[in-house]
Design a protein around this motif. Structure first.
Motif, PDB file in Angstrom:
ATOM      1  N   ASN A 152      13.894   7.666  80.294  1.00  0.00           N
ATOM      2  CA  ASN A 152      12.777   8.234  80.922  1.00  0.00           C
ATOM      3  C   ASN A 152      11.923   7.149  81.847  1.00  0.00           C
ATOM      4  OD1 ASN A 152      12.927  10.794  80.351  1.00  0.00           O
ATOM      5  ND2 ASN A 152      11.452  10.790  78.617  1.00  0.00           N
ATOM      6  N   GLU A 177      12.142  17.632  89.330  1.00  0.00           N
ATOM      7  CA  GLU A 177      12.638  19.146  88.996  1.00  0.00           C
ATOM      8  C   GLU A 177      12.145  20.015  89.994  1.00  0.00           C
ATOM      9  OE1 GLU A 177      14.474  21.909  86.526  1.00  0.00           O
ATOM     10  OE2 GLU A 177      14.452  19.922  86.444  1.00  0.00           O
ATOM     11  N   LYS A 227       6.859  13.643  73.016  1.00  0.00           N
ATOM     12  CA  LYS A 227       6.513  14.503  73.895  1.00  0.00           C
ATOM     13  C   LYS A 227       7.105  14.479  75.342  1.00  0.00           C
ATOM     14  CE  LYS A 227       2.048  13.233  73.663  1.00  0.00           C
ATOM     15  NZ  LYS A 227       0.711  13.305  73.786  1.00  0.00           N
ATOM     16  N   ASN A 228       8.116  13.509  75.411  1.00  0.00           N
ATOM     17  CA  ASN A 228       8.841  13.432  76.623  1.00  0.00           C
ATOM     18  C   ASN A 228       8.132  12.966  77.669  1.00  0.00           C
ATOM     19  OD1 ASN A 228      11.682  13.230  77.198  1.00  0.00           O
ATOM     20  ND2 ASN A 228      11.817  15.327  77.736  1.00  0.00           N
ATOM     21  N   GLU A 229       7.381  12.098  77.444  1.00  0.00           N
ATOM     22  CA  GLU A 229       6.095  11.406  78.431  1.00  0.00           C
ATOM     23  C   GLU A 229       6.265  10.369  78.573  1.00  0.00           C
ATOM     24  OE1 GLU A 229       1.338  12.572  78.320  1.00  0.00           O
ATOM     25  OE2 GLU A 229       1.999  11.024  76.918  1.00  0.00           O
ATOM     26  N   ASP A 256       5.456  13.839  82.856  1.00  0.00           N
ATOM     27  CA  ASP A 256       6.523  14.647  81.793  1.00  0.00           C
ATOM     28  C   ASP A 256       7.628  15.033  82.286  1.00  0.00           C
ATOM     29  OD1 ASP A 256       4.259  15.256  80.268  1.00  0.00           O
ATOM     30  OD2 ASP A 256       3.395  17.022  81.279  1.00  0.00           O
ATOM     31  N   LYS A 258      11.857  16.452  81.726  1.00  0.00           N
ATOM     32  CA  LYS A 258      12.736  17.479  80.908  1.00  0.00           C
ATOM     33  C   LYS A 258      14.194  17.292  81.334  1.00  0.00           C
ATOM     34  CE  LYS A 258      13.403  22.154  79.614  1.00  0.00           C
ATOM     35  NZ  LYS A 258      12.804  23.289  79.658  1.00  0.00           N
ATOM     36  N   ASP A 259      15.241  17.050  80.710  1.00  0.00           N
ATOM     37  CA  ASP A 259      16.381  16.939  80.926  1.00  0.00           C
ATOM     38  C   ASP A 259      16.537  16.017  82.114  1.00  0.00           C
ATOM     39  OD1 ASP A 259      17.098  18.800  79.168  1.00  0.00           O
ATOM     40  OD2 ASP A 259      16.714  20.448  80.617  1.00  0.00           O
ATOM     41  N   THR A 263       8.928  16.553  85.409  1.00  0.00           N
ATOM     42  CA  THR A 263       8.372  18.075  85.790  1.00  0.00           C
ATOM     43  C   THR A 263       6.825  18.066  85.916  1.00  0.00           C
ATOM     44  OG1 THR A 263       7.875  18.109  83.284  1.00  0.00           O
ATOM     45  CG2 THR A 263      10.146  18.849  84.199  1.00  0.00           C
TER      46      THR A 263
END
Length: 283
Positions: A152, A177, A227-229, A256, A258-259, A263
């Motif tokens: 990330n 995304e 939190k994928n942040e 944020d 995702k994958d 996002t």
């Protein structure tokens, strides 16, 4: 031999944990100071971690020194005598620490929340605290955050490079995304919620109508893997096209992911009202 090797590894790990714990000591005392309602008792706490040239800044205050910082908290409790302050897990990066916090009233109703950034001097004292407010924030209940999300980091760093350095929007598009949300403060002349990369580019183009921007201080990166942040903290220097005036301002941006794609982005200007007025002002 294996036993000796294991003991060495254990000793190193314990040493690293101790270093992190020591770094968090001044932040722990800082939080205790905010929770202490007695001014004299609080002042004793502040003196253990605060210096005459230590500074505190948030949208309501910009001060230097021990007595001035104590007075900030005194004034706070005059407005919110029953306030309760709690905070989330700490993320440490070099001599920086960041964490989320919230303020509740006596009935546990959320008054406001935000994120603080602390710069430490490495000697158990605070050099600077800068606080960002977010009235819609809710406190994360995540446990102590230990792992940084390396992938990330790379994505956000590449996004930052594309936007502010190379202006490579083709590469940037691959990091976003479909339907991703960008939330700009409504008070800004280009404020609003933008959905999808095509809308983002329109917002970027509109912002250039109001100012020319350069990076004054490169970002510091923080990550919350649970939190994928990713959060970055940096300072911009802008020249308003209407007035020709210049202004420097810290910014915190929350990403944020995702994958492997972004996002959502939420920027927090240190003082959104001041920045909006600066962009709209005329000669």
């Amino acid at each position: 031999m294996r036993k000796i090797y294991f003991i060495c590894i254990l000793f190193i790990c314990n040493g690293l944990l101790a270093q992190k714990k020591d770094k968090l000591y001044p932040v722990t005392v800082y939080e205790k100071a905010w929770q202490e309602k007695n001014s004299d008792a609080r002042l004793k706490l502040i003196k253990t971690i605060w210096l005459d040239d230590s500074t505190f800044e948030d949208p309501s205050a910009s001060i230097k020194g021990i007595a001035a910082f104590n007075n900030v908290i005194n004034e706070f409790y005059k407005k919110f005598p029953d306030a309760k302050l709690t905070s989330g897990a700490k993320v440490v990066k070099d001599n920086y620490v960041t964490w989320e916090w919230k303020i509740q009233d006596s009935k546990n109703k959320l008054i406001m929340g935000g994120r603080d950034f602390a710069r430490l001097n490495g000697k158990g004292q605070v050099s600077k605290i800068i606080g960002f407010w977010d009235k819609d924030a809710t406190l994360s209940e995540a446990d102590v955050l230990k792992n940084l999300e390396v992938e990330n980091f790379k994505i956000v760093a590449q996004y930052y490079e594309c936007l502010f350095k190379t202006r490579d929007f083709n590469t940037m598009a691959t990091l976003i995304e479909d339907g991703a949300i960008y939330n700009q403060a409504e008070g800004l002349p280009y404020g609003g919620t933008y959905k999808g990369f095509n809308e983002w580019t329109k917002m970027f183009a509109k912002s250039t109508e109001f100012f020319e921007l350069e990076i004054e201080k490169e970002p510091v990166y923080f990550s919350d893997a649970s939190k994928n942040e990713v959060v970055i903290y940096f300072t911009i220097k802008c020249k308003a096209k209407k007035s020709g005036k210049t202004l420097s301002m810290p910014i915190s941006e929350h990403f944020d992911l995702k994958d492997g794609k972004i996002t959502d982005i939420r920027p927090f200007y240190f003082d959104t009202k001041q920045f909006a007025e600066f962009l709209k002002s005329k000669k």
